[in-house]
Design a protein around this motif. Sequence first.
Motif, PDB file in Angstrom:
ATOM      1  N   ARG A 138       0.871  -1.178   0.000  1.00 45.86           N
ATOM      2  CA  ARG A 138       0.000   0.000   0.000  1.00 45.86           C
ATOM      3  C   ARG A 138       0.905   1.223   0.000  1.00 45.86           C
ATOM      4  O   ARG A 138       1.798   1.325   0.842  1.00 45.86           O
ATOM      5  CB  ARG A 138      -0.889   0.033   1.250  1.00 45.86           C
ATOM      6  N   GLU A 140       1.114   3.989   1.320  1.00 47.68           N
ATOM      7  CA  GLU A 140       0.564   4.770   2.427  1.00 47.68           C
ATOM      8  C   GLU A 140       0.980   6.229   2.312  1.00 47.68           C
ATOM      9  O   GLU A 140       2.137   6.522   1.989  1.00 47.68           O
ATOM     10  CB  GLU A 140       1.079   4.220   3.767  1.00 47.68           C
ATOM     11  N   ARG A 149       3.917   0.941  10.248  1.00 45.25           N
ATOM     12  CA  ARG A 149       3.121   1.310   9.069  1.00 45.25           C
ATOM     13  C   ARG A 149       4.046   1.352   7.873  1.00 45.25           C
ATOM     14  O   ARG A 149       4.672   2.360   7.583  1.00 45.25           O
ATOM     15  CB  ARG A 149       2.414   2.657   9.264  1.00 45.25           C
TER      16      ARG A 149
END
Length: 582
Positions: A138, A140, A149
């Motif tokens: 992803r 992000e 993350r």
Amino acid sequence: MSELFVRTLREAPADAEVPSHQWLVRAGYIRRAAPGIYSWLPLGLKMLRKVEAIVREEMEAIGAQEVSFPALLPKEPYEASNRWTDYGDSIFRLKDRKGGDYLLGPTHEEMFTLLVKDLYSSYKDLPLSLYQVQTKYRDEARPRAGILRGREFIMKDAYSFDVDDAGLQASYQRHREAYIRIFDRLGFEYVIVQATSGAMGGSASEEFLAVLANGEDTYVRSPGGYAANVEAVTVPVPEALPYDDAPAAHVEDTPDSTTITTLVEAANRLHPKAEGEWTAADTLKNVLFMITPPGGESEALAVGLPGDREVDAKRLEAQIGEEVAIEPFTDEDFARHPELIKGYIGPGVLGSESKTKIKYLVDPRVVTGTRWVTGADAEGQHVFDLVCGRDFTPDGTIEVAEVRAGDPAPDGSGPLELARGIEMGHIFQLGRTYAEALGLKVLDQNGKLVTVTMGSYGVGVSRAVAAVAEYSCDDKGLAWPRQLAPFDVQVVAAGKDAALLEKAQQVAQELADRGIEVLFDDRKASPGVKFADAEILGMPTTVVLGKRLADGLAEVRDRATGEAVDVAVDDLVEHVVATVRG
Ligand code: ATP
Ligand code: MG
């Protein structure tokens, strides 16, 4: 240790803000390859595998079967579900040499749905639960905190397939219980909170949050046991108030009061209340946003809420959709809407029936009969005693006002308290959204084609490594819980003397023969360096053979508590085995 591919570092990397990130890098568990993208080194990988093993065991225990999808995926299934568009910039997209569109999978609902559609056609084949432990991608917006993350990360994703709603409920419950066992075994403190299901739609949904003061997610809990993600909290709607006795609305001069603070001050100074004082809670604040769905036209949205509360960006995103771009009104936006006087905007120019036609949604507390001080749509003026339902009618309500400590829980279980955490797992009842979009149907008992109903269940496996680290590290380094440490014991030969090295080697070997995972520090380094490294690396038990060997003694240290005990060398192996096995 003399052969292990590891280097401990004196300094934390400059970009590491949270302890888990600092220590995982300093201890040589992970290395950054690019922003949000990390390599796993031997110690890190051993630890990661232990987390994966726990996840696999508990998934297998509920009868889920492991499969493995590619990370490189064709566009078409994601187009059918609309996520090729909805995921927006968060998808890593690429083209093959023929110009075909591909993506790196951010999550795999589509692929699982299609796989089951390919092979199954009857209710007799269901229920079914499949899972994988796989790398996800992803892009992000804010990769942070190392593997907490990442833009590449490891997720366990599972999907259940049932023929009817009762089946889905049962599957959801089974996965929920498996998750409880997984997170109990990982050993950090966690809470299960109600969640919105976000862009994926569907109904019941819960998140497992690691309780961490520097977590990104705010959740609430009440003394009566209510717990929810802030996005999922709803405001108990007050009863409508009678307004027959309410005075008519009146416009007043309130010069230079474009903020709630200056407005309250001007109101008290120039137009004092009959009883008490005006406060921010008496004002109705109208906030404007431009919202742009992926590939769609921008549209203005006005949100009205009591002036003592801010719009919570995460709650707004949850309501409007993660895929929709939401921007506060800019000066250009104001220039395009001359009816909107910045700082003095009132319900008079808002709503689909108004001349601006801007959609006007209000906080659920703004019920019929409530009276407000709000913008009069003229420079330096506000209107007082403006009654909702009499003087203005919003287009609807929206749950975006910030949630505050002390607000009542929606289920009446007492005042809310706010706490922080990070999402480790997410379970939700997807329902038939994906099955419908991709045509997954089976024949039911009556020979009728029915759409399958699905659940989807994710665990952040690589994130869990960081969460465990975050939970257990201290100012000296990592301090793993026993069930997850890459090695059970670090044996340190604290000295250069040949007899001592030999004895240490023998202890390490005997422990290994007993099934204990041993990291043996056989390096020529000084005892101080070795002790410091043992503390950074974080194995739960350190066995030190040093000067006191002459008296027949070794030292056994507990990394987490710092406790050290002297143990007779003759009893050492038994002692350590007993310690490790608990
Ligand atoms: P978040 O709100 O933290 O972005 P999410 O709602 O996007 O999470 P899901 O799509 O439900 O997460 O993914 C399932 C699990 O995968 C999450 O519960 C989380 O543990 C993990 N996860 C999601 N995004 C990341 C990431 N960027 N890095 C590491 N783990 C992640
Ligand atoms: Mg996310």
